[in-house]
Design a protein around this motif. Structure first.
Motif, PDB file in Angstrom:
ATOM      1  N   LYS A 142       7.473  44.308   8.717  1.00  0.00           N
ATOM      2  CA  LYS A 142       6.032  44.536   8.814  1.00  0.00           C
ATOM      3  C   LYS A 142       5.755  45.709   9.758  1.00  0.00           C
ATOM      4  N   ASN A 143       4.743  46.494   9.411  1.00  0.00           N
ATOM      5  CA  ASN A 143       4.334  47.577  10.293  1.00  0.00           C
ATOM      6  C   ASN A 143       3.580  47.018  11.493  1.00  0.00           C
ATOM      7  N   GLN A 144       3.966  47.468  12.675  1.00  0.00           N
ATOM      8  CA  GLN A 144       3.335  47.013  13.912  1.00  0.00           C
ATOM      9  C   GLN A 144       2.957  48.233  14.753  1.00  0.00           C
ATOM     10  N   PHE A 145       1.896  48.082  15.531  1.00  0.00           N
ATOM     11  CA  PHE A 145       1.519  49.127  16.470  1.00  0.00           C
ATOM     12  C   PHE A 145       2.463  49.083  17.674  1.00  0.00           C
ATOM     13  N   VAL A 146       2.995  50.237  18.067  1.00  0.00           N
ATOM     14  CA  VAL A 146       3.842  50.347  19.260  1.00  0.00           C
ATOM     15  C   VAL A 146       3.662  51.743  19.857  1.00  0.00           C
ATOM     16  N   ALA A 147       4.041  51.892  21.113  1.00  0.00           N
ATOM     17  CA  ALA A 147       4.037  53.197  21.777  1.00  0.00           C
ATOM     18  C   ALA A 147       5.466  53.519  22.196  1.00  0.00           C
ATOM     19  N   GLU A 148       6.056  54.523  21.554  1.00  0.00           N
ATOM     20  CA  GLU A 148       7.453  54.877  21.795  1.00  0.00           C
ATOM     21  C   GLU A 148       7.572  56.114  22.681  1.00  0.00           C
ATOM     22  N   ILE A 149       8.684  56.213  23.377  1.00  0.00           N
ATOM     23  CA  ILE A 149       8.952  57.426  24.129  1.00  0.00           C
ATOM     24  C   ILE A 149       9.277  58.544  23.142  1.00  0.00           C
ATOM     25  N   PRO A 150       9.005  59.809  23.485  1.00  0.00           N
ATOM     26  CA  PRO A 150       9.245  60.924  22.560  1.00  0.00           C
ATOM     27  C   PRO A 150      10.711  61.022  22.147  1.00  0.00           C
ATOM     28  N   SER A 151      10.941  61.523  20.938  1.00  0.00           N
ATOM     29  CA  SER A 151      12.294  61.597  20.383  1.00  0.00           C
ATOM     30  C   SER A 151      13.221  62.479  21.208  1.00  0.00           C
ATOM     31  N   GLU A 152      12.664  63.562  21.802  1.00  0.00           N
ATOM     32  CA  GLU A 152      13.524  64.440  22.591  1.00  0.00           C
ATOM     33  C   GLU A 152      14.040  63.740  23.850  1.00  0.00           C
ATOM     34  N   ILE A 153      13.247  62.807  24.376  1.00  0.00           N
ATOM     35  CA  ILE A 153      13.702  62.039  25.534  1.00  0.00           C
ATOM     36  C   ILE A 153      14.702  60.977  25.091  1.00  0.00           C
ATOM     37  N   ARG A 154      14.504  60.446  23.898  1.00  0.00           N
ATOM     38  CA  ARG A 154      15.464  59.478  23.345  1.00  0.00           C
ATOM     39  C   ARG A 154      16.852  60.105  23.264  1.00  0.00           C
ATOM     40  N   SER A 155      16.906  61.403  22.941  1.00  0.00           N
ATOM     41  CA  SER A 155      18.198  62.076  22.857  1.00  0.00           C
ATOM     42  C   SER A 155      18.858  62.172  24.229  1.00  0.00           C
ATOM     43  N   GLU A 156      18.060  62.275  25.295  1.00  0.00           N
ATOM     44  CA  GLU A 156      18.618  62.299  26.649  1.00  0.00           C
ATOM     45  C   GLU A 156      19.290  60.967  26.981  1.00  0.00           C
ATOM     46  N   ILE A 157      18.704  59.896  26.487  1.00  0.00           N
ATOM     47  CA  ILE A 157      19.298  58.575  26.704  1.00  0.00           C
ATOM     48  C   ILE A 157      20.667  58.508  26.033  1.00  0.00           C
ATOM     49  N   GLU A 158      20.752  59.031  24.832  1.00  0.00           N
ATOM     50  CA  GLU A 158      22.017  58.993  24.102  1.00  0.00           C
ATOM     51  C   GLU A 158      23.063  59.892  24.754  1.00  0.00           C
ATOM     52  N   VAL A 159      22.635  61.019  25.305  1.00  0.00           N
ATOM     53  CA  VAL A 159      23.566  61.889  26.030  1.00  0.00           C
ATOM     54  C   VAL A 159      24.146  61.139  27.231  1.00  0.00           C
ATOM     55  N   LEU A 160      23.284  60.433  27.967  1.00  0.00           N
ATOM     56  CA  LEU A 160      23.751  59.650  29.110  1.00  0.00           C
ATOM     57  C   LEU A 160      24.703  58.549  28.655  1.00  0.00           C
ATOM     58  N   ARG A 161      24.362  57.882  27.557  1.00  0.00           N
ATOM     59  CA  ARG A 161      25.201  56.789  27.049  1.00  0.00           C
ATOM     60  C   ARG A 161      26.616  57.279  26.725  1.00  0.00           C
ATOM     61  N   LYS A 162      26.716  58.523  26.253  1.00  0.00           N
ATOM     62  CA  LYS A 162      28.008  59.069  25.857  1.00  0.00           C
ATOM     63  C   LYS A 162      28.707  59.837  26.981  1.00  0.00           C
TER      64      LYS A 162
END
Length: 415
Positions: A42-62
């Motif tokens: 189901k579609n739900q309303f949410v507020a997500e962090i920007p995709s470019e910041i999401r990539s920073e999380i993945e860089v840290l994870r790796k």
């Protein structure tokens, strides 16, 4: 307060962005940062962090093998903590205290491991140590090579402000002279969204029931149609709404606190207050938010009420939450005048824009307050009743409360 506490740095990652300029520009816009995403079909309303910041999380994870298994709440906390101590001029290896909490903790990782267990009957070796709440502050301390006290806690939506309370006690006791405080939340998961929906407080798409009549907002009359209803899914601080409109967002935010005067201070903590409501239900709050009345009075006990220029409200977008906090503010600030509105500070909230970020929300409120003081500009809620705008913003009160009625109020001043 025996002494002022200086906020010498603040760093955050949220739907607003992760640097002060971008965050402020987003606040200046009347557009919400809430969008839709599919959860459990189901579609739900949410507020997500920007995709470019999401990539920073993945860089840290790796970046290191030891970070690969960490939950997003921990990774977000590491990123903002690195930035905060850099901005404050603190060094890795210092012995400052750390208190970063979360309402839900390692929600994403816990749900992932639990699903695997249901499917296979087995669980990964690191499941337990990477899903404990203490995981957040301990990993931040490890990353910063810090040897001070490490504290994590969950006091639902007032978690970040309770971290501030705790740090103030440590600082004023003389047991520490620096503390890193805040909250982290990554609640956009199927199970968490389902839980909030089950409480019947989550915002629904096309809330046509709210549109019986056209509404006048900011002196503009809007016809009642789906586009307008969808424009602001979370109606935080809309006291005319007839439906609950809470929306979840993800964020992490931390601040560096230091005892006494400081040339680098963004703001000072001048007063703190806390209280717990006498609740009748697990998620209820009293009709006039007695907990907020008590916490605000405690934070303001040495302050002239007319000196408070603005209040960043908790205002989660629910019927009871918004109205009870507003009534509490009227009770506290309207008692010494025949006109209840005469001494009411300017009122605002950011949840219509970024959603409710649970344990991180209180620190985002502090960030909003500091930005308004720095720019001397009040950020209005676009659909709320118009207010008299003050020329100066020197003192701002910040509120937060969570399930269980555990309210916190923090008074900030420019100097």
């Amino acid at each position: 307060m025996k002494q002022k506490i200086a906020i010498t740095s603040l760093a955050s990652i949220s739907p607003l962005g992760n640097n002060p300029d971008a965050i402020w520009q987003n606040y200046l816009s009347n557009k919400t940062l809430i969008s839709t995403k599919e959860f459990s079909g189901k579609n739900q309303f949410v507020a997500e962090i920007p995709s470019e910041i999401r990539s920073e999380i993945e860089v840290l994870r790796k970046s290191e093998i030891k970070y690969k298994a960490l939950d997003e709440t921990v990774l977000l906390s590491i990123l903002v903590s690195r930035q905060a101590i850099k901005n404050a001029g603190w060094k890795t290896g210092d012995n400052f205290g750390i208190n970063i909490g979360s309402s839900r903790g390692a929600t994403q990782l816990f749900e992932k491991h639990h699903k695997e267990f249901l499917e296979t009957g087995k669980t990964a070796t690191l499941t337990s140590p990477t899903t404990t709440l203490g995981n957040i502050s301990s990993w931040v301390a490890h990353d910063l090579k810090n040897n001070g006290p490490e504290i994590s806690h969950s006091i639902t939506c007032s978690t970040a402000l309770h971290a501030v309370l705790n740090a103030v006690a440590w600082l004023q006791s003389g047991m520490a002279n620096k503390f890193l405080v805040g909250g982290s939340e990554a609640p956009l998961t199927d199970f968490t969204i389902a839980q909030i929906n089950a409480l019947k407080i989550y915002s629904k798409a096309l809330r046509q029931a709210q549109c019986d009549n056209s509404k006048s907002i900011n002196n503009n009359v809007y016809e009642c149609h789906a586009e307008f209803v969808e424009a602001y899914p979370c109606r935080a601080f809309d006291l005319t709404k007839t439906k609950n409109t809470m929306v979840l967002g993800e964020a992490a935010a931390v601040a560096c606190l230091e005892i006494g005067e400081n040339k680098n201070a963004l703001a000072y903590i001048e007063g703190i207050g806390y209280a717990t409501d006498d609740i009748e239900h697990n998620i209820s709050i009293s009709e006039e938010a007695n907990c907020f009345q008590k916490s605000m009075k405690m934070a303001l006990q040495n302050t002239n009420l007319s000196d408070v220029d603005a209040i960043v409200m908790h205002a989660p977008g629910t019927l009871k939450g918004d109205s009870s906090e507003y009534k509490a503010i009227i009770k506290v600030f309207g008692t010494s005048t025949s006109s209840a509105q005469a001494q009411i500070p300017m009122l605002t909230t950011n949840k219509w824009k970024v959603g409710h970020t649970f344990g991180a929300s209180g620190m985002l409120n502090i960030e909003m307050a500091i930005l308004m003081m720095q720019h001397n500009q009040f950020i209005e809620v676009p659909f709320a009743e118009k207010q008299t705008i003050r020329k100066q913003i020197n003192k701002v009160l910040i509120n937060a409360v969570g399930f269980g009625g555990n309210a916190v109020s923090v008074l900030l001043c420019k100097e």
